[in-house]
Design an enzyme around this catalytic site. Structure first.
Site, short mmCIF file in Angstrom:
data_model
loop_
_atom_site.label_atom_id
_atom_site.label_comp_id
_atom_site.label_asym_id
_atom_site.label_seq_id
_atom_site.Cartn_x
_atom_site.Cartn_y
_atom_site.Cartn_z
N GLY A 1 0.83 -1.20 0.00
CA GLY A 1 0.00 0.00 0.00
C GLY A 1 0.86 1.24 0.00
O GLY A 1 2.08 1.18 -0.12
N LYS B 1 3.23 -0.10 -9.96
CA LYS B 1 3.29 1.34 -9.63
C LYS B 1 4.72 1.85 -9.56
O LYS B 1 4.98 3.04 -9.81
CB LYS B 1 2.50 1.63 -8.36
CG LYS B 1 3.12 1.16 -7.03
CD LYS B 1 4.11 2.13 -6.42
CE LYS B 1 4.92 1.45 -5.31
NZ LYS B 1 5.99 2.30 -4.78
N THR C 1 3.36 7.49 -4.93
CA THR C 1 4.73 7.48 -5.48
C THR C 1 4.87 8.32 -6.74
O THR C 1 5.99 8.64 -7.14
CB THR C 1 5.21 6.04 -5.77
OG1 THR C 1 4.11 5.24 -6.10
CG2 THR C 1 5.89 5.43 -4.58
O1 LIG Z 1 10.52 5.00 -2.53
P1 LIG Z 1 9.76 4.06 -3.39
O2 LIG Z 1 9.50 4.60 -4.76
O3 LIG Z 1 10.37 2.70 -3.40
O4 LIG Z 1 8.31 3.88 -2.73
C1 LIG Z 1 8.20 3.41 -1.43
C2 LIG Z 1 6.87 2.72 -1.22
O5 LIG Z 1 6.70 1.68 -2.15
C3 LIG Z 1 5.71 3.66 -1.25
O6 LIG Z 1 4.54 2.97 -0.97
#
Ligand SMILES: O=P(O)(O)OC[C@H](O)CO
Ligand SMILES: NC(=O)c1ccc[n+]([C@@H]2O[C@H](COP(=O)([O-])OP(=O)(O)OC[C@H]3O[C@@H](n4cnc5c(N)ncnc54)[C@H](O)[C@@H]3O)[C@@H](O)[C@H]2O)c1
Length: 326
Positions: free
Chosen positions: A130, A185, A242
């Site tokens: 999430g 995502k 993100t």
């Molecule tokens: O820093 P990121 O792009 O790996 O995002 C962190 C988490 O997946 C956010 O939910």
């Protein structure tokens, strides 16, 4: 329920803090780096991956995977490309596994849950995913996640064990759906960072989030995910987070790419993981296998391979016009 955590990066450490808040039992945190084990046990801080957060007294770090065998459930928080090797070494038998990494394994094209089932055939599997920046979760800011598991009893026990006033797990039985949202995502967040880095404006970013979500939904449906899971916390919720913040490592990588910097330079020597860089090529392959079009993902792959941002963006914008529902 005694919780163990596999992986002492930012997210594993924040989740150990979540488990410490959710119950009185000690929490065992396995970290690969001995300096991380030492600093958590001596100073109650993970200086390398989650600096400036004071960790609960009930968290004990270890460098020995064998110590996890005393736990009743394990949160698996190694980066997606390392889950297979860490689970193989850990040999945790039938202890339930809660998969918290977001990605698809290169080569095998397996989701992390599929890897876990292949390595630990007897272990029940759940997914926790999430919109969750580790530093906010560790600081106790309000956060909601999807907790997906086919076994309703285990799902309820895990949810009750991890929940607190600031951490709300929402239950689901759609394990693949929860995983696919988190994996896809990250790639779309790289693309949104490119929009920012190349100065394409906020209209473009909103368009990319919406068309990226369409892409996530097409791929997810082809791999058995339910649409409502993809529209929930682990899919759309995390995509929005993100794609909007330089706190995201994936978004920040994209900003650099959009400014014309080389992926190799941006990824060199970094200690933290930007999963989108590893997931993009294998996601593009998996989409081709499934007969699913993913133009944004393909564009991210080209950028990671060194294509010039202006040319990649021009090609995306020159695609034939189509129905929105497609
Ligand atoms: O820093 P990121 O792009 O790996 O995002 C962190 C988490 O997946 C956010 O939910
Ligand atoms: N950081 C977040 O806010 C956050 C939030 C949700 C999910 N996640 C996911 O959690 C997973 C772990 O990310 P993180 O942010 O905790 O990591 P991190 O970037 O903070 O740290 C890198 C981690 O990778 C590990 N690592 C490096 N090489 C390894 C190897 N060969 N074998 C095993 N482990 C190795 C390190 O030990 C360290 O734990 C990723 O899939 C990420 O997408 C992160």
């Amino acid at each position: 329920m005694r919780i163990g955590v596999i992986g002492g990066g930012a997210w594993g450490t924040a989740l150990a803090q979540v488990a410490a808040r959710g119950g009185a039992e000690p929490v065992t945190l396995w970290a690969r780096e001995l300096e991380v084990v030492a600093s958590i046990n001596a100073e109650r801080v993970n200086h390398a991956f989650l600096p400036r957060v004071e960790l609960a007294q009930s968290i004990r770090a270890t460098g020995e995977l064998s110590e996890l065998r005393a736990c009743d459930a394990l949160l698996v928080v190694a980066p997606a490309q390392h889950v297979r090797s860490v689970l193989t070494q850990a040999a945790v038998g039938s202890t339930p596994l809660v998969l918290c990494a977001k990605g698809i394994e290169a080569g095998s094209k397996m989701l992390v849950g599929e890897v876990a089932r292949a390595v630990c055939g007897q272990a029940p599997v759940a997914v926790l995913s999430g919109p969750t920046f580790a530093h906010e979760v560790a600081a106790g800011l309000p956060t909601a996640v999807t907790l997906a598991c086919e076994d309703a009893g285990l799902r309820a026990r895990l949810g009750a064990r991890l929940a607190s006033r600031s951490f709300r797990p929402y239950a689901s039985d759609d394990v693949a759906g929860a995983e696919i949202g988190g994996a896809v995502k990250n790639v779309l967040a790289v693309a949104c960072g490119v929009v920012e880095g190349a100065g394409l404006g906020q209209n473009a970013r909103a368009a990319l989030i919406a068309r990226g979500f369409a892409e996530m939904t097409r791929f997810g449906r082809a791999r058995g995910a339910r649409a409502e899971t993809l529209a929930g916390l682990s899919g759309l919720g995390d995509l929005v987070l993100t794609c909007s913040s330089t706190s995201s490592r994936n978004f920040s990588l994209g900003v650099g790419l959009g400014q014309g910097r080389a992926a190799a330079e941006l990824l060199a020597d970094r200690r933290t993981v930007a999963e989108g860089a590893f997931t993009a090529p294998v996601l593009a392959e998996a989409a081709r296998d499934a007969g699913v079009e993913m133009p944004v993902t393909d564009a991210v792959v080209r950028l990671l391979e060194g294509a010039e941002p202006g040319a990649v963006i021009a090609d995306l914008l020159a695609r034939p016009l189509r129905d929105e529902g497609h």
